[in-house]
Motif scaffolding. Structure first.
Motif, mmCIF file in Angstrom:
data_model
loop_
_atom_site.group_PDB
_atom_site.id
_atom_site.type_symbol
_atom_site.label_atom_id
_atom_site.label_comp_id
_atom_site.label_asym_id
_atom_site.label_seq_id
_atom_site.Cartn_x
_atom_site.Cartn_y
_atom_site.Cartn_z
ATOM 1 N N GLY A 179 -43.642 36.233 26.738
ATOM 2 C CA GLY A 179 -43.057 35.186 25.895
ATOM 3 C C GLY A 179 -42.214 35.756 24.768
ATOM 4 O O GLY A 179 -42.111 35.152 23.702
ATOM 5 N N GLU A 180 -41.588 36.914 24.988
ATOM 6 C CA GLU A 180 -40.910 37.596 23.857
ATOM 7 C C GLU A 180 -39.632 36.898 23.382
ATOM 8 O O GLU A 180 -39.204 37.112 22.253
ATOM 9 C CB GLU A 180 -40.599 39.051 24.217
ATOM 10 N N ASN A 181 -39.009 36.078 24.257
ATOM 11 C CA ASN A 181 -37.789 35.360 23.841
ATOM 12 C C ASN A 181 -38.065 34.562 22.582
ATOM 13 O O ASN A 181 -39.020 33.794 22.548
ATOM 14 C CB ASN A 181 -37.362 34.361 24.915
ATOM 15 N N GLY A 182 -37.261 34.730 21.588
ATOM 16 C CA GLY A 182 -37.457 33.968 20.361
ATOM 17 C C GLY A 182 -38.453 34.631 19.420
ATOM 18 O O GLY A 182 -38.685 34.153 18.305
ATOM 19 N N ILE A 183 -39.093 35.728 19.854
ATOM 20 C CA ILE A 183 -40.007 36.463 18.961
ATOM 21 C C ILE A 183 -39.398 37.828 18.637
ATOM 22 O O ILE A 183 -39.165 38.161 17.473
ATOM 23 C CB ILE A 183 -41.400 36.658 19.611
#
Ligand code: NAI
Length: 332
Positions: free
Chosen positions: A264-268
């Motif tokens: 879930g790294e997108n946006g983090i």
């Protein structure tokens, strides 16, 4: 030509501008720090080319929007192309070019660094000694010499990582759908995926994210692994089922984990979220384990890699300008 760069940070801007100056290139560059999403796609209105990075989104809706505002080509400043819907790109006649290799050394060396840090706990020692705590409790490692390292995916990066592990005196075994002559020349031995799981003390992932490799490290795979196995992922987050990983850590089946990439790294990643409450509970849970080490998709981040990315991106811009040849084209 007018070219829009998304996810552009200072270091990207500097390397692109420096090269453009050196080569006397006079295209108009627009740099946006925002990620490419459906909402930010209109920023590319009037641009011929959009240049994106690993956490940008180029799904069907975004590609349709880019096509609608006049974009002709999507250039990736990276090797992985899992963020682009290639079917839709092809349907719309959008040319997709990438940077197939910019520094396999950068990523292989980072994976080796993570392996060393997890084993000898440099990250914990660093924090401790800064508070004048010189106790060794909790810092116990093991000799890498004589351990078995399993490499999944022996392309450019995996083969080099295997070479480095061999240098430590490890026995290096590997699984890939194709054998690589370079890997064989380093003494790496090919085995089945199950044998990787069953025999490895350390497993490092270096294969791309495809539907067929999505969650390849799942409950069943972890079940087959040695107790106390070390797992390193510098490839793509989606290769690992995070919930299964957390269960493996809780049960002590997995001894330690280093992640440079996360599902879930997108946006983090690539953003400062200090001072915020992180919504992804699986992600935050990982930080409760002392034996988990996370870096924010930085394995590629060396001077050499940035300069090679800029150079190949410029070659790709030229290829669009001259309408071919597209040597770095990504096709379905
Ligand atoms: P590569 O294309 O040279 O090698 C990938 C290898 O994976 C190939 O040998 C291929 O046959 C193999 N493979 C494909 N399907 C497989 C499967 N089902 N099981 C096992 N192996 C399989 O790619 P390269 O340059 O070595 O990069 C590897 C990965 O590293 C990329 O896909 C990318 O996701 C990741 N990467 C991460 C970076 C970072 O900063 N963390 C930077 C650059 C790449």
């Amino acid at each position: 030509m007018k070219i829009a760069f998304f996810s552009a940070h200072n270091y990207d801007i500097e390397s692109m501008n420096e090269l453009a100056k050196q080569e006397g290139i006079e295209h108009e560059f627009e740099f946006f720090e925002h990620r490419l999403t459906y909402g930010t796609a209109p920023l590319a209105t009037g641009c011929d080319i959009v240049v994106i990075f690993v956490n940008d989104t180029a799904n069907a809706a975004v590609l349709h929007k880019l096509h609608e505002v006049g974009v002709r080509a999507i250039l990736l400043r990276c090797a992985g192309f899992d963020m682009v819907n290639l079917d839709v790109a092809q349907e719309l006649g959008l040319i997709v070019l990438r940077v197939p290799a910019y520094s396999p050394y950068a990523v292989a060396e980072h994976a080796a660094g993570l392996m060393m840090s997890l084993n000898r706990k440099y990250h914990r020692a660093y924090n401790r000694t800064r508070e004048f705590n010189f106790k060794l409790q909790g810092l116990l490692g093991f000799d890498l010499h004589g351990k078995t390292v399993g490499v999944i995916g022996t392309g450019k990066i995996g083969a080099l990582f295997g070479k480095i592990a061999g240098g430590f005196g490890c026995k290096v075994i590997a699984y890939d759908v194709y054998e690589n002559a370079e890997a064989l020349s380093y003494g790496i031995q090919y085995v089945s995926l199950d044998e990787i799981f069953e025999q490895s003390d350390i497993i490092s992932l270096h294969c791309p994210l495809f539907p067929s490799t999505h969650h390849m490290i799942n409950e069943a795979a972890i079940e087959k692994m040695k107790k106390g196995v070390m797992l390193i992922n510098t490839s793509r987050g989606g290769l690992i089922d995070t919930k299964a990983l957390i269960r493996g850590l809780k049960s002590d089946k997995i001894g330690s984990v280093a992640l440079d990439v996360f599902e879930g790294e997108n946006g983090i990643f690539y953003e400062d979220h200090s001072g915020e409450i992180m919504a992804d509970e699986n992600f935050t849970k990982l930080f409760t384990f002392h034996n988990v080490l996370v870096t924010g998709h930085q394995a590629f981040f060396t001077k050499e890699a940035l300069s090679n990315i800029a150079k190949t991106t410029m070659d790709n811009i030229r290829a669009i300008e001259t309408e071919g040849p597209y040597i770095n084209q990504v096709k379905k």
